[in-house]
Design an enzyme around this catalytic site. Structure first.
Site, PDB file in Angstrom:
ATOM      1  CG  ASN A  10      15.195 -37.438  35.800  1.00 22.75           C
ATOM      2  OD1 ASN A  10      15.733 -38.313  35.112  1.00 22.75           O
ATOM      3  ND2 ASN A  10      15.079 -36.188  35.400  1.00 22.75           N
ATOM      4  NE  ARG A  88      13.415 -37.310  31.572  1.00 20.29           N
ATOM      5  CZ  ARG A  88      14.560 -36.814  31.167  1.00 20.29           C
ATOM      6  NH1 ARG A  88      15.581 -36.718  31.996  1.00 20.29           N
ATOM      7  NH2 ARG A  88      14.706 -36.402  29.929  1.00 20.29           N
ATOM      8  CG  HIS A 177      12.756 -31.676  26.091  1.00 21.73           C
ATOM      9  ND1 HIS A 177      13.491 -31.040  25.124  1.00 21.73           N
ATOM     10  CD2 HIS A 177      13.619 -31.954  27.100  1.00 21.73           C
ATOM     11  CE1 HIS A 177      14.742 -30.929  25.523  1.00 21.73           C
ATOM     12  NE2 HIS A 177      14.850 -31.484  26.723  1.00 21.73           N
ATOM     13  NE  ARG A 238      21.933 -33.713  24.049  1.00 27.09           N
ATOM     14  CZ  ARG A 238      20.740 -33.757  24.630  1.00 27.09           C
ATOM     15  NH1 ARG A 238      19.656 -33.903  23.898  1.00 27.09           N
ATOM     16  NH2 ARG A 238      20.626 -33.674  25.937  1.00 27.09           N
ATOM     17  CD  GLU A 382      11.135 -31.738  32.075  1.00 30.05           C
ATOM     18  OE1 GLU A 382      12.007 -30.946  32.472  1.00 30.05           O
ATOM     19  OE2 GLU A 382      11.366 -32.642  31.267  1.00 30.05           O
TER      20      GLU A 382
END
Ligand code: ADP
Length: 408
Positions: A10, A88, A177, A238, A382
């Site tokens: 990742n 990823r 996601h 965010r 994940e």
């Protein structure tokens, strides 16, 4: 012969997270992180067999970090068994509806999707090229954050903007996601004994980034993030949803250009901007418990926005069987889960405070009671999901083994 291993990568703009998974089971044999890449303080740490090895790799970039990792794996005898590498990739645009073996065409398409997520996809590509160079004969697979949401209908993914921007620039909602939402959706069916062909779920993935998704019979039908991971819920730094008029107003009065606005919304807003203290939920909970007004208000806005979006997502479903909490906040914050469920009585949720407050870290379990829809906590994984897709696409699992693994 050594058992095959899957290397999961990742790659972020200045970091490289990695893990090594066996074909059987979900526990990685090794995990690690290279961070501050490109800087003097760059370092790599590897956790394996109960020990942590941390080394300075001053000024190393992604290629050097990966070479260093592979060198260490070689010394540990873990290089030879690597049978496939899973990457990823954040944005797969409309091109990728599932994971894909990396070919020259797929690389070109990932490059094209980089227009939609320049920082993320370019970093992912650096990781892919570095791994291809270091392991040229090993199959490589791309697993996309957006792919799971490609089942959303047009009414959920179209913005009410002139159509030409969709066809010309790819402007639409994609959602993110997806690997986490897909994993958690499948696990929830097992945990709650739901009928795989008849169920409705809302999954709240609450970490530094946060999104919630409505899942009908295993397929995403609506989600809170949009063309970029900025839309929707309040996140660590965010903003989530903001009236564009606000941005025009700030830009005019503060002399901000587009890059300045983008930085404001991505890096200094959310929990951090609201609290004036931190974007970290745990730190805010501690501050709020000591009476910090900004922290208290930030958590209040976080929960309010989450509840509002859960209510809206429920209307995208013909039935609602369960709400699942996952991600660092969803898995660990009894406070956020409890306050969220307290506001969802209209949808029939009833909080089981004792179960919520005592949910052990890293465990799955139901935190509601009564006859309404269930609420549950379910840790996401994940990295394992990427390893699973990679093993399947690289042909390392027989069909029956694939089904058995998913059902395990
Ligand atoms: P990322 O999106 O970077 O993967 P994580 O899923 O690790 O992030 O989630 C990080 C968030 O989880 C942070 O806001 C952190 O404060 C929060 N968190 C972790 N543990 C706890 C806890 N025990 N209580 C409250 N929040 C927690």
């Amino acid at each position: 012969m050594l058992s095959p291993l899957i290397l999961v990568i990742n790659c972020g703009s200045s970091s490289l997270k990695f893990a090594l998974f066996p074909l059987e089971g979900r526990t990685p044999v090794l995990v690690g992180l290279a961070e501050c890449l490109g800087q003097a303080e760059a370092s790599i740490r590897i956790d394996h067999a109960g020990t942590r090895d941390k080394r300075a790799i001053a000024n190393a970039g992604h290629q050097q970090a990966l070479d260093c990792l592979l060198g260490r794996l070689g010394e540990m005898g873990l290089l030879e068994p690597i049978s496939a590498v899973g990457h990823r990739v954040v944005h797969g645009g409309e091109r990728f509806t599932g994971s894909a073996p990396i070919t020259p065409e797929v690389l070109a398409d990932i490059e094209a999707c980089a227009q939609l997520a320049p920082l993320h996809n370019r970093a992912n590509l650096i990781g892919i090229f570095a791994a291809m160079k270091a392991l040229p004969d090993t199959p490589q697979v791309a697993v996309f954050d957006t792919a799971f949401h490609q089942t959303m209908p047009p009414e959920a993914y179209l913005y009410a903007l002139p159509r030409l921007y969709h066809s010309r620039l790819g402007v639409r909602r994609y959602g993110f996601h997806g690997t986490s939402h897909r994993f958690v959706a499948a696990e929830a069916v097992k945990l709650l004994g739901l009928d795989p062909d008849h169920h409705g779920l809302i999954i709240a993935h609450l970490g530094n980034g946060a999104s919630a998704t409505a899942v009908l019979n295993g397929r995403s039908v609506d989600t809170t993030m949009g063309m970029t991971p900025l839309e929707g819920l309040v996140m660590g730094t965010r903003s989530g949803d903001v009236d564009f008029g606000v941005l025009a107003h700030i830009a005019r009065h503060e002399g901000l250009d587009i890059d300045g606005l983008e930085a404001l919304l991505n890096k200094t807003s959310g929990l951090l901007g609201l609290s004036g203290l931190s974007g970290d939920c745990r730190a805010l909970q501690e501050a709020a418990s000591q009476g910090h007004a900004g922290a208290t208000e930030a958590l209040g806005v976080f929960v309010h926005r989450l509840v509002r979006h859960i209510g809206a997502l429920a209307m995208s479903l013909p039935r609602l069987d369960a709400l699942i909490f996952t991600g660092g906040i969803g898995e660990n914050s009894a406070l956020i889960r409890g306050r969220t469920l307290d506001h969802l009585g209209l949808l029939g949720f009833e909080l089981d405070s004792a179960a919520n407050d005592t949910m052990p870290r890293g465990e799955s379990g139901v935190i509601s009671r009564g006859a309404g829809p269930k609420a549950a906590v379910l840790p996401t994984n994940e990295e394992w999901m990427i390893a699973h897709d990679t093993a399947a696409i690289a042909g390392l699992l027989s069909n029956s083994a694939q089904n058995e693994r998913l059902a395990s």
